[in-house]
Design a protein around this motif. Structure first.
Motif, PDB file in Angstrom:
ATOM      1  N   SER A 122       0.706  -1.106  -0.246  1.00 21.00           N
ATOM      2  CA  SER A 122       0.040   0.007  -0.057  1.00 21.00           C
ATOM      3  C   SER A 122       0.815   0.888  -0.390  1.00 21.00           C
ATOM      4  O   SER A 122      -0.045   2.494  -0.056  1.00 21.00           O
ATOM      5  N   LYS A 123       2.337   1.070   0.296  1.00 20.03           N
ATOM      6  CA  LYS A 123       2.939   2.301   0.043  1.00 20.03           C
ATOM      7  C   LYS A 123       3.085   3.010  -0.921  1.00 20.03           C
ATOM      8  O   LYS A 123       3.581   4.039  -1.201  1.00 20.03           O
ATOM      9  N   TYR A 124       3.053   2.219  -2.023  1.00 19.36           N
ATOM     10  CA  TYR A 124       2.764   2.439  -4.150  1.00 19.36           C
ATOM     11  C   TYR A 124       1.096   3.741  -4.592  1.00 19.36           C
ATOM     12  O   TYR A 124       1.650   3.405  -5.151  1.00 19.36           O
ATOM     13  N   PHE A 125       0.817   3.385  -2.837  1.00 16.09           N
ATOM     14  CA  PHE A 125      -0.502   3.694  -3.741  1.00 16.09           C
ATOM     15  C   PHE A 125      -0.878   5.725  -3.942  1.00 16.09           C
ATOM     16  O   PHE A 125      -1.330   5.664  -4.640  1.00 16.09           O
ATOM     17  N   TYR A 126       0.547   5.795  -3.528  1.00 17.27           N
ATOM     18  CA  TYR A 126       0.151   7.461  -3.265  1.00 17.27           C
ATOM     19  C   TYR A 126       1.288   8.198  -4.656  1.00 17.27           C
ATOM     20  O   TYR A 126       1.823   8.569  -4.052  1.00 17.27           O
ATOM     21  N   ASP A 127       1.478   7.778  -5.786  1.00 25.73           N
ATOM     22  CA  ASP A 127       1.757   8.784  -6.802  1.00 25.73           C
ATOM     23  C   ASP A 127       0.643   9.822  -6.831  1.00 25.73           C
ATOM     24  O   ASP A 127      -0.727   9.899  -6.620  1.00 25.73           O
ATOM     25  N   ILE A 163     -11.219  10.863  -0.603  1.00 24.20           N
ATOM     26  CA  ILE A 163     -11.908   9.957  -0.012  1.00 24.20           C
ATOM     27  C   ILE A 163     -11.288  10.470   1.817  1.00 24.20           C
ATOM     28  O   ILE A 163     -12.695  10.156   2.283  1.00 24.20           O
ATOM     29  N   MET A 164     -10.963  10.917   1.541  1.00 23.17           N
ATOM     30  CA  MET A 164     -10.837  11.597   3.192  1.00 23.17           C
ATOM     31  C   MET A 164     -12.338  12.656   3.043  1.00 23.17           C
ATOM     32  O   MET A 164     -12.521  12.775   4.741  1.00 23.17           O
ATOM     33  N   ARG A 165     -12.414  12.838   2.263  1.00 27.79           N
ATOM     34  CA  ARG A 165     -14.007  13.993   2.444  1.00 27.79           C
ATOM     35  C   ARG A 165     -15.310  13.154   2.141  1.00 27.79           C
ATOM     36  O   ARG A 165     -16.149  13.559   2.183  1.00 27.79           O
TER      37      ARG A 165
END
Ligand code: SAM
Length: 321
Positions: A27-32, A42-44
């Motif tokens: 999951s570390k690679y989710f953040y491109d 998602i946070m909203r």
């Protein structure tokens, strides 16, 4: 095939994960850039209660948090690991500056998109704040955080980031943090607490399909950066909660048997019909789990801050002797 040592870390991790049984991706690679943008969406989401709970804690208990961080001195350095867009941290920073605290803020994130969004927001809102954003993997940047001990460091690890680690990884991570901390430094961690499993599952499988797009985006990233040919229409996002282990888990499920070629790995991977690729764990905690995690990592809890529903806990830790 290229030896793993000659591949980028991303390529090596994808090779390792897709060669394993069951297959997994980190999951570390989710953040491109697109992943970070989707995570901000998602946070909203109404179902993603985690952000609202942590925001409520920061908005309603800012003075208590400030008193605990400052501990009779208004001088400290905030260092945030995996800062994201920093929206919640801005609530704290705004209050600390109003209280004339002498602070610096160093957000660290692997995603340039997230750091750009954060820097733009903080520069506009807090022109006088001394900031040192750093892009990179916090595991790599950790060692450079050691200072002489003149100013107190408060390390922030928010947003239930810790939930994506196994217990063993969490203890190793906190022990590594311990090595760069001085006796007066503090660690502030966001933990998502155990609750009704239905509430938890909805947070990882929202009705608008944003979390699904967030997970599927990792396949798009592999296609773009590693020359893969994943066909996203052959995959579905699937989230569950394991109540005996108190963890949410997300998977991508292959609808049909098919092959995927990844040029950078010079490999073709076969996926069976209904085969699952494990994507992410999101651990949920009880207070006793938090206490034992702190103790096993060489920390003691200084203070806990809860939201009004007791869904979430920001836990402030100090070093034990
Ligand atoms: C779940 S988000 C949380 C963001 C923020 N802390 C919050 O509470 O809103 C995780 C963030 O950590 C970053 N991240 C994940 N793994 C990382 C790593 N190994 N090193 C640095 N940043 C990382 C991601 O880019 C993302 O912005």
């Amino acid at each position: 095939m290229q030896p793993a040592s000659e591949l980028s870390q991303f390529a090596a991790d994808v090779l390792h994960g897709l060669s394993a049984r069951p297959k997994h991706l980190s999951s570390k690679y989710f953040y491109d850039d697109e992943g970070s943008r989707l995570f901000q969406e998602i946070m909203r989401l109404p179902e993603y209660y985690l952000t609202a709970c942590e925001k409520e804690i920061f908005e309603t208990q800012t003075e208590g948090i400030f008193a605990a961080f400052a501990n009779c001195s208004n001088t400290f350095d905030l260092i945030e690991l995996g800062a994201g867009d920093g929206t919640k941290t801005a609530i704290l920073v705004s209050h600390f500056l109003k209280r004339n605290a002498d602070i610096t803020y160093s957000p660290i994130d692997i995603s340039q998109e997230a750091l750009d969004a954060l820097s733009e927001k903080f520069t506009a809102e807090f022109p006088s704040l001394r900031m040192q954003p750093r892009r990179g993997d916090y595991f790599d940047i950790l060692r450079s955080l050691k200072n002489g001990g003149g100013r107190r460091k408060v390390l922030l690890f928010l947003g239930s980031n810790i939930g994506n680690f196994t217990r063993e990884q969490s203890v190793t991570f906190f022990q590594d943090l311990r090595k760069v901390m001085n006796p007066n430094d503090l660690l502030f961690i966001g933990f998502d607490l155990q609750k009704d499993p239905h509430v938890i599952v909805r947070a990882y499988d929202d009705s608008q399909g944003v979390t699904a797009r967030f997970n599927l985006n990792l396949l798009t990233r592999i296609n773009r950066e590693l020359g893969g040919n994943f066909d996203l229409t052959k995959w579905t996002h699937y989230a569950i909660y394991r109540p005996t282990e108190f963890s949410a888990r997300s998977f991508l499920i292959s609808h049909e048997q098919h092959n995927v070629r990844i040029d950078a790995l010079d490999r073709t991977f076969q996926f069976d019909r209904w085969e699952a690729v494990f994507m992410e764990i999101s651990q949920k905690y009880s207070l006793s789990m938090i206490e034992s995690l702190a103790a096993d990592s060489g920390f003691a809890i200084k203070q806990n801050f809860f939201d009004s529903k007791n869904y979430y806990c920001d836990s402030l830790w100090q070093l034990t002797e």
